[in-house]
Write a protein that holds these residues in place. Structure first.
Motif, PDB file in Angstrom:
ATOM      1  N   GLY A   1     -30.201   3.911  73.405  1.00  0.00           N
ATOM      2  CA  GLY A   1     -29.778   4.935  72.448  1.00  0.00           C
ATOM      3  C   GLY A   1     -30.675   6.151  72.490  1.00  0.00           C
ATOM      4  N   SER A   2     -31.966   5.916  72.605  1.00  0.00           N
ATOM      5  CA  SER A   2     -32.914   7.025  72.684  1.00  0.00           C
ATOM      6  C   SER A   2     -32.674   7.862  73.934  1.00  0.00           C
ATOM      7  CB  SER A   2     -34.341   6.475  72.679  1.00  0.00           C
ATOM      8  OG  SER A   2     -35.273   7.510  72.782  1.00  0.00           O
ATOM      9  N   LEU A   3     -32.452   7.212  75.048  1.00  0.00           N
ATOM     10  CA  LEU A   3     -32.198   7.925  76.299  1.00  0.00           C
ATOM     11  C   LEU A   3     -30.897   8.727  76.223  1.00  0.00           C
ATOM     12  CD1 LEU A   3     -33.016   8.481  79.238  1.00  0.00           C
ATOM     13  CD2 LEU A   3     -31.708   6.459  79.867  1.00  0.00           C
ATOM     14  N   LEU A   4     -29.830   8.100  75.723  1.00  0.00           N
ATOM     15  CA  LEU A   4     -28.542   8.794  75.634  1.00  0.00           C
ATOM     16  C   LEU A   4     -28.603   9.985  74.682  1.00  0.00           C
ATOM     17  CD1 LEU A   4     -26.038   5.792  75.637  1.00  0.00           C
ATOM     18  CD2 LEU A   4     -26.556   7.382  77.503  1.00  0.00           C
ATOM     19  N   LEU A   5     -29.284   9.829  73.557  1.00  0.00           N
ATOM     20  CA  LEU A   5     -29.411  10.947  72.625  1.00  0.00           C
ATOM     21  C   LEU A   5     -30.273  12.074  73.199  1.00  0.00           C
ATOM     22  CD1 LEU A   5     -29.671   9.059  69.248  1.00  0.00           C
ATOM     23  CD2 LEU A   5     -27.906  10.693  69.896  1.00  0.00           C
ATOM     24  N   GLY A   6     -31.292  11.713  73.979  1.00  0.00           N
ATOM     25  CA  GLY A   6     -32.101  12.735  74.646  1.00  0.00           C
ATOM     26  C   GLY A   6     -31.291  13.531  75.649  1.00  0.00           C
ATOM     27  N   VAL A   7     -30.469  12.838  76.428  1.00  0.00           N
ATOM     28  CA  VAL A   7     -29.589  13.529  77.386  1.00  0.00           C
ATOM     29  C   VAL A   7     -28.580  14.397  76.632  1.00  0.00           C
ATOM     30  CG1 VAL A   7     -27.780  13.151  79.120  1.00  0.00           C
ATOM     31  CG2 VAL A   7     -29.884  11.815  79.204  1.00  0.00           C
TER      32      VAL A   7
ATOM     33  N   LEU B   1     -30.823  19.652  68.204  1.00  0.00           N
ATOM     34  CA  LEU B   1     -32.130  19.321  67.644  1.00  0.00           C
ATOM     35  C   LEU B   1     -32.080  18.019  66.839  1.00  0.00           C
ATOM     36  CD1 LEU B   1     -33.247  22.903  66.617  1.00  0.00           C
ATOM     37  CD2 LEU B   1     -34.208  21.503  68.453  1.00  0.00           C
ATOM     38  N   SER B   2     -30.965  17.752  66.184  1.00  0.00           N
ATOM     39  CA  SER B   2     -30.813  16.498  65.450  1.00  0.00           C
ATOM     40  C   SER B   2     -30.770  15.310  66.399  1.00  0.00           C
ATOM     41  CB  SER B   2     -29.539  16.530  64.603  1.00  0.00           C
ATOM     42  OG  SER B   2     -29.612  17.536  63.635  1.00  0.00           O
ATOM     43  N   ALA B   3     -30.065  15.447  67.520  1.00  0.00           N
ATOM     44  CA  ALA B   3     -30.022  14.378  68.517  1.00  0.00           C
ATOM     45  C   ALA B   3     -31.419  14.101  69.067  1.00  0.00           C
ATOM     46  CB  ALA B   3     -29.068  14.735  69.642  1.00  0.00           C
ATOM     47  N   CYS B   4     -32.194  15.152  69.273  1.00  0.00           N
ATOM     48  CA  CYS B   4     -33.579  15.001  69.730  1.00  0.00           C
ATOM     49  C   CYS B   4     -34.406  14.233  68.697  1.00  0.00           C
ATOM     50  CB  CYS B   4     -34.182  16.377  69.994  1.00  0.00           C
ATOM     51  SG  CYS B   4     -35.900  16.355  70.514  1.00  0.00           S
ATOM     52  N   ALA B   5     -34.257  14.590  67.427  1.00  0.00           N
ATOM     53  CA  ALA B   5     -35.014  13.923  66.361  1.00  0.00           C
ATOM     54  C   ALA B   5     -34.630  12.447  66.237  1.00  0.00           C
ATOM     55  CB  ALA B   5     -34.784  14.641  65.036  1.00  0.00           C
ATOM     56  N   ILE B   6     -33.340  12.146  66.323  1.00  0.00           N
ATOM     57  CA  ILE B   6     -32.904  10.755  66.228  1.00  0.00           C
ATOM     58  C   ILE B   6     -33.388   9.966  67.434  1.00  0.00           C
ATOM     59  CG2 ILE B   6     -30.884   9.239  66.140  1.00  0.00           C
ATOM     60  CD1 ILE B   6     -29.459  11.532  64.612  1.00  0.00           C
ATOM     61  N   SER B   7     -33.389  10.597  68.604  1.00  0.00           N
ATOM     62  CA  SER B   7     -33.916   9.949  69.807  1.00  0.00           C
ATOM     63  C   SER B   7     -35.386   9.572  69.622  1.00  0.00           C
ATOM     64  CB  SER B   7     -33.760  10.885  71.001  1.00  0.00           C
ATOM     65  OG  SER B   7     -34.366  10.353  72.143  1.00  0.00           O
ATOM     66  N   LEU B   8     -36.162  10.466  69.051  1.00  0.00           N
ATOM     67  CA  LEU B   8     -37.575  10.172  68.801  1.00  0.00           C
ATOM     68  C   LEU B   8     -37.737   9.079  67.756  1.00  0.00           C
ATOM     69  CD1 LEU B   8     -39.045  13.769  68.879  1.00  0.00           C
ATOM     70  CD2 LEU B   8     -39.229  12.008  70.636  1.00  0.00           C
ATOM     71  N   CYS B   9     -36.873   9.062  66.740  1.00  0.00           N
ATOM     72  CA  CYS B   9     -36.923   8.004  65.730  1.00  0.00           C
ATOM     73  C   CYS B   9     -36.641   6.645  66.353  1.00  0.00           C
ATOM     74  CB  CYS B   9     -35.932   8.280  64.609  1.00  0.00           C
ATOM     75  SG  CYS B   9     -36.458   9.586  63.504  1.00  0.00           S
ATOM     76  N   LEU B  10     -35.671   6.587  67.262  1.00  0.00           N
ATOM     77  CA  LEU B  10     -35.388   5.316  67.929  1.00  0.00           C
ATOM     78  C   LEU B  10     -36.587   4.836  68.739  1.00  0.00           C
ATOM     79  CD1 LEU B  10     -31.690   5.819  69.093  1.00  0.00           C
ATOM     80  CD2 LEU B  10     -32.526   4.404  67.210  1.00  0.00           C
ATOM     81  N   GLN B  11     -37.311   5.761  69.349  1.00  0.00           N
ATOM     82  CA  GLN B  11     -38.518   5.370  70.078  1.00  0.00           C
ATOM     83  C   GLN B  11     -39.593   4.837  69.128  1.00  0.00           C
ATOM     84  OE1 GLN B  11     -39.684   4.822  73.245  1.00  0.00           O
ATOM     85  NE2 GLN B  11     -37.484   4.951  73.584  1.00  0.00           N
ATOM     86  N   MET B  12     -39.691   5.434  67.951  1.00  0.00           N
ATOM     87  CA  MET B  12     -40.658   4.926  66.966  1.00  0.00           C
ATOM     88  C   MET B  12     -40.266   3.532  66.496  1.00  0.00           C
ATOM     89  SD  MET B  12     -41.891   8.205  64.747  1.00  0.00           S
ATOM     90  CE  MET B  12     -40.289   8.924  64.436  1.00  0.00           C
ATOM     91  N   TYR B  13     -38.966   3.286  66.300  1.00  0.00           N
ATOM     92  CA  TYR B  13     -38.510   1.945  65.934  1.00  0.00           C
ATOM     93  C   TYR B  13     -38.817   0.944  67.041  1.00  0.00           C
ATOM     94  CZ  TYR B  13     -35.979   3.451  61.779  1.00  0.00           C
ATOM     95  OH  TYR B  13     -35.649   3.943  60.545  1.00  0.00           O
ATOM     96  N   TYR B  14     -38.661   1.357  68.293  1.00  0.00           N
ATOM     97  CA  TYR B  14     -38.985   0.476  69.414  1.00  0.00           C
ATOM     98  C   TYR B  14     -40.482   0.156  69.429  1.00  0.00           C
ATOM     99  CZ  TYR B  14     -39.517  -1.315  74.127  1.00  0.00           C
ATOM    100  OH  TYR B  14     -39.833  -2.098  75.199  1.00  0.00           O
ATOM    101  N   THR B  15     -41.301   1.160  69.213  1.00  0.00           N
ATOM    102  CA  THR B  15     -42.746   0.933  69.166  1.00  0.00           C
ATOM    103  C   THR B  15     -43.102   0.007  68.003  1.00  0.00           C
ATOM    104  OG1 THR B  15     -43.133   3.106  70.140  1.00  0.00           O
ATOM    105  CG2 THR B  15     -44.981   2.088  68.992  1.00  0.00           C
ATOM    106  N   TYR B  16     -42.465   0.200  66.870  1.00  0.00           N
ATOM    107  CA  TYR B  16     -42.693  -0.675  65.714  1.00  0.00           C
ATOM    108  C   TYR B  16     -42.274  -2.107  66.033  1.00  0.00           C
ATOM    109  CZ  TYR B  16     -42.464  -2.517  60.977  1.00  0.00           C
ATOM    110  OH  TYR B  16     -42.637  -3.282  59.864  1.00  0.00           O
ATOM    111  N   HIS B  17     -41.171  -2.266  66.751  1.00  0.00           N
ATOM    112  CA  HIS B  17     -40.724  -3.601  67.160  1.00  0.00           C
ATOM    113  C   HIS B  17     -41.794  -4.271  68.025  1.00  0.00           C
ATOM    114  CE1 HIS B  17     -38.301  -6.830  68.832  1.00  0.00           C
ATOM    115  NE2 HIS B  17     -38.567  -6.355  70.042  1.00  0.00           N
ATOM    116  N   LYS B  18     -42.332  -3.539  68.977  1.00  0.00           N
ATOM    117  CA  LYS B  18     -43.395  -4.097  69.833  1.00  0.00           C
ATOM    118  C   LYS B  18     -44.639  -4.449  69.017  1.00  0.00           C
ATOM    119  CE  LYS B  18     -41.446  -4.098  73.783  1.00  0.00           C
ATOM    120  NZ  LYS B  18     -41.059  -5.396  74.322  1.00  0.00           N
TER     121      LYS B  18
END
Length: 104
Positions: A9-15, A43-60
């Motif tokens: 999701g993060s990758l697709l939103l970044g693209v 810009l919203s898609a970029c922000a959501i992409s970054l949020c998904l990465q933070m959720y992934y980091t939190y999962h780890k």
């Protein structure tokens, strides 16, 4: 399995964040409507992409996968910085281009 979807999701939103202003810049149109909406959506898609990465980091962090965190954090920070910089640049170029066309 859900962690995989966070990265996809993060990758697709970044693209998507990059493709919106690029497509908009390449289109030739007579009216300049909805340029601000395209910029906000990008810009919203970029922000959501970054949020998904933070959720992934939190999962780890929760599963205590320290090796994965230590191996990937430098790349994640670099990729996030490039994502934000390019997204902002593309949107500024798009807004300036269409603003200048409006005032001509």
């Amino acid at each position: 399995m859900s962690a995989l979807w966070l990265n996809i999701g993060s990758l697709l939103l970044g693209v998507f964040a990059w493709s919106l202003p690029i497509i908009n810049l390449l289109k030739e149109r007579k009216s300049d409507e909805n340029q601000l909406l395209v910029a906000v959506t990008s810009l919203s898609a970029c922000a959501i992409s970054l949020c998904l990465q933070m959720y992934y980091t939190y999962h780890k962090l929760i599963i205590e996968d320290w090796a994965a965190l230590m191996d990937t954090m430098a790349t994640v920070i670099y990729a996030a910085s490039v994502l934000v910089a390019v997204t902002v640049f593309l949107n500024v170029v798009m807004v300036v281009k269409f603003r200048n066309r409006y005032y001509e």
